[in-house]
Design a protein around this motif. Structure first.
Motif, short mmCIF file in Angstrom:
data_model
loop_
_atom_site.label_atom_id
_atom_site.label_comp_id
_atom_site.label_asym_id
_atom_site.label_seq_id
_atom_site.Cartn_x
_atom_site.Cartn_y
_atom_site.Cartn_z
N ASP A 147 0.85 -1.18 0.00
CA ASP A 147 0.00 0.00 0.00
C ASP A 147 0.89 1.24 0.00
O ASP A 147 1.89 1.29 0.71
CB ASP A 147 -0.89 0.01 1.24
N GLN A 148 0.51 2.24 -0.81
CA GLN A 148 1.28 3.46 -0.92
C GLN A 148 0.33 4.67 -0.90
O GLN A 148 -0.83 4.56 -1.29
CB GLN A 148 2.07 3.51 -2.24
N THR A 149 0.84 5.82 -0.46
CA THR A 149 0.11 7.09 -0.51
C THR A 149 0.99 8.09 -1.22
O THR A 149 2.16 8.23 -0.91
CB THR A 149 -0.21 7.59 0.91
N TYR A 150 0.39 8.82 -2.20
CA TYR A 150 1.14 9.77 -3.00
C TYR A 150 0.41 11.10 -3.07
O TYR A 150 -0.82 11.16 -2.98
CB TYR A 150 1.28 9.28 -4.46
N PHE A 151 1.17 12.19 -3.29
CA PHE A 151 0.58 13.47 -3.65
C PHE A 151 0.23 13.40 -5.13
O PHE A 151 1.01 12.90 -5.94
CB PHE A 151 1.57 14.62 -3.39
N VAL A 152 -0.94 13.90 -5.49
CA VAL A 152 -1.35 13.93 -6.89
C VAL A 152 -1.81 15.34 -7.24
O VAL A 152 -2.44 16.01 -6.42
CB VAL A 152 -2.47 12.89 -7.18
N MET A 153 -1.45 15.78 -8.42
CA MET A 153 -1.94 17.06 -8.93
C MET A 153 -2.75 16.76 -10.18
O MET A 153 -2.21 16.23 -11.15
CB MET A 153 -0.79 18.01 -9.25
N ARG A 154 -4.04 17.06 -10.13
CA ARG A 154 -4.92 16.76 -11.26
C ARG A 154 -5.29 18.05 -11.98
O ARG A 154 -5.66 19.04 -11.36
CB ARG A 154 -6.19 16.06 -10.79
N PHE A 155 -5.20 18.02 -13.31
CA PHE A 155 -5.66 19.10 -14.17
C PHE A 155 -6.69 18.49 -15.10
O PHE A 155 -6.47 17.40 -15.64
CB PHE A 155 -4.51 19.70 -14.97
N GLY A 156 -7.81 19.17 -15.27
CA GLY A 156 -8.86 18.60 -16.10
C GLY A 156 -9.53 19.62 -17.00
O GLY A 156 -9.48 20.83 -16.75
N VAL A 157 -10.17 19.11 -18.02
CA VAL A 157 -10.97 19.93 -18.93
C VAL A 157 -12.25 19.14 -19.22
O VAL A 157 -12.23 17.92 -19.38
CB VAL A 157 -10.21 20.29 -20.22
N PRO A 171 -18.45 15.43 -21.02
CA PRO A 171 -17.26 14.65 -21.36
C PRO A 171 -16.05 15.31 -20.68
O PRO A 171 -15.93 16.54 -20.69
CB PRO A 171 -17.17 14.76 -22.88
N THR A 172 -15.19 14.49 -20.08
CA THR A 172 -14.11 14.99 -19.23
C THR A 172 -12.81 14.27 -19.53
O THR A 172 -12.79 13.06 -19.71
CB THR A 172 -14.49 14.74 -17.74
N VAL A 173 -11.70 15.04 -19.53
CA VAL A 173 -10.35 14.46 -19.64
C VAL A 173 -9.50 15.08 -18.53
O VAL A 173 -9.46 16.30 -18.39
CB VAL A 173 -9.71 14.74 -21.01
N ASN A 174 -8.86 14.25 -17.73
CA ASN A 174 -8.00 14.71 -16.64
C ASN A 174 -6.59 14.15 -16.80
O ASN A 174 -6.42 13.02 -17.27
CB ASN A 174 -8.54 14.22 -15.29
N LEU A 175 -5.62 14.94 -16.36
CA LEU A 175 -4.23 14.49 -16.32
C LEU A 175 -3.80 14.53 -14.85
O LEU A 175 -3.85 15.59 -14.22
CB LEU A 175 -3.33 15.41 -17.14
N ASP A 176 -3.40 13.38 -14.32
CA ASP A 176 -2.87 13.28 -12.96
C ASP A 176 -1.36 13.21 -13.03
O ASP A 176 -0.81 12.38 -13.77
CB ASP A 176 -3.38 12.03 -12.24
N LEU A 177 -0.68 14.08 -12.28
CA LEU A 177 0.77 14.03 -12.16
C LEU A 177 1.07 13.42 -10.80
O LEU A 177 0.76 14.01 -9.76
CB LEU A 177 1.36 15.43 -12.29
N VAL A 178 1.63 12.20 -10.81
CA VAL A 178 1.88 11.44 -9.59
C VAL A 178 3.29 10.87 -9.62
O VAL A 178 3.62 10.07 -10.50
CB VAL A 178 0.89 10.25 -9.46
N GLU A 179 4.13 11.29 -8.69
CA GLU A 179 5.47 10.72 -8.56
C GLU A 179 6.23 10.70 -9.88
O GLU A 179 6.88 9.72 -10.22
CB GLU A 179 5.39 9.30 -7.99
N GLY A 180 6.11 11.77 -10.66
CA GLY A 180 6.82 11.84 -11.93
C GLY A 180 6.15 11.08 -13.07
O GLY A 180 6.69 11.01 -14.17
#
Length: 194
Positions: A147-157, A171-180
């Protein structure tokens, strides 16, 4: 994808949001009675002034090297300005992903309705894939089983299509930036306003 281009796009988006927010407010046109008409709320409802929106998300999560898995979630937004809403989201990617994302969110409606841009810093909880003999695995490979916990930064349109006064499909598209890593989450929000 090149991380430099990704962060350049993020910086551009943030700067565009700041310019829009700090620009002078356009005067409202008078209505037929000589007064000023009220602006539509950020969900584009015209005469209906719903301040809250709750959406069910159905879609998929795609992470390079892990395939595409079904994803579902909930999203809430509260209008604070004709171009801004705040709220939060929670979604879960099943299958081999086994990720839960929880994040507060800011929603920007650059045209007052329709197009929505979102930024959401949050936490991703990754459920490990079971017990393994760590002595048989390399250290990097063993991490996916814990099990892991990460910071995530989500950008969506998204783009909201209204169905009557209270409902919307987006309709939605998101980009998650997680641990590179870049993780794409896409699907449809089914929204009710109240």
């Amino acid at each position: 994808m090149n991380h430099h281009r990704t962060w350049s796009a993020v910086v551009f988006l943030v700067l565009a949001m700041l310019v829009w927010t700090l620009s002078p407010v356009v005067a409202e046109e008078p209505d037929a009675h000589g007064g000023h008409s009220e602006a539509a709320d950020s969900h584009g409802n015209g005469d209906h002034h719903f301040k809250n929106a709750l959406a069910l998300f159905l879609g998929a999560t795609n992470e390079h090297g892990h395939g595409t898995e079904p994803t579902w979630g909930l999203e809430y937004a509260r209008t604070i300005h004709p171009h801004w809403s705040v709220g939060g989201l929670i979604d879960y990617a099943g299958g081999a992903q086994r990720n839960l994302v929880i994040a507060p969110a800011v929603f920007w409606f650059p045209f007052g309705e329709g197009l929505v841009l979102m930024a959401a810093p949050g936490v991703e909880y990754h459920k490990g894939r079971g017990e393994v003999d760590h002595h048989l695995l390399k250290a990097a490979a063993a991490e996916v089983y814990e099990d892991q916990t990460y910071f995530v930064m989500r950008f969506g349109v998204a783009y909201i299509f209204h169905v009557g006064a209270r409902y919307g499909i987006a309709p939605t598209v998101n980009l998650d930036l997680v641990e590179g890593h870049e993780v794409w989450v896409y699907g449809v929000n089914f929204e009710v306003m109240f």
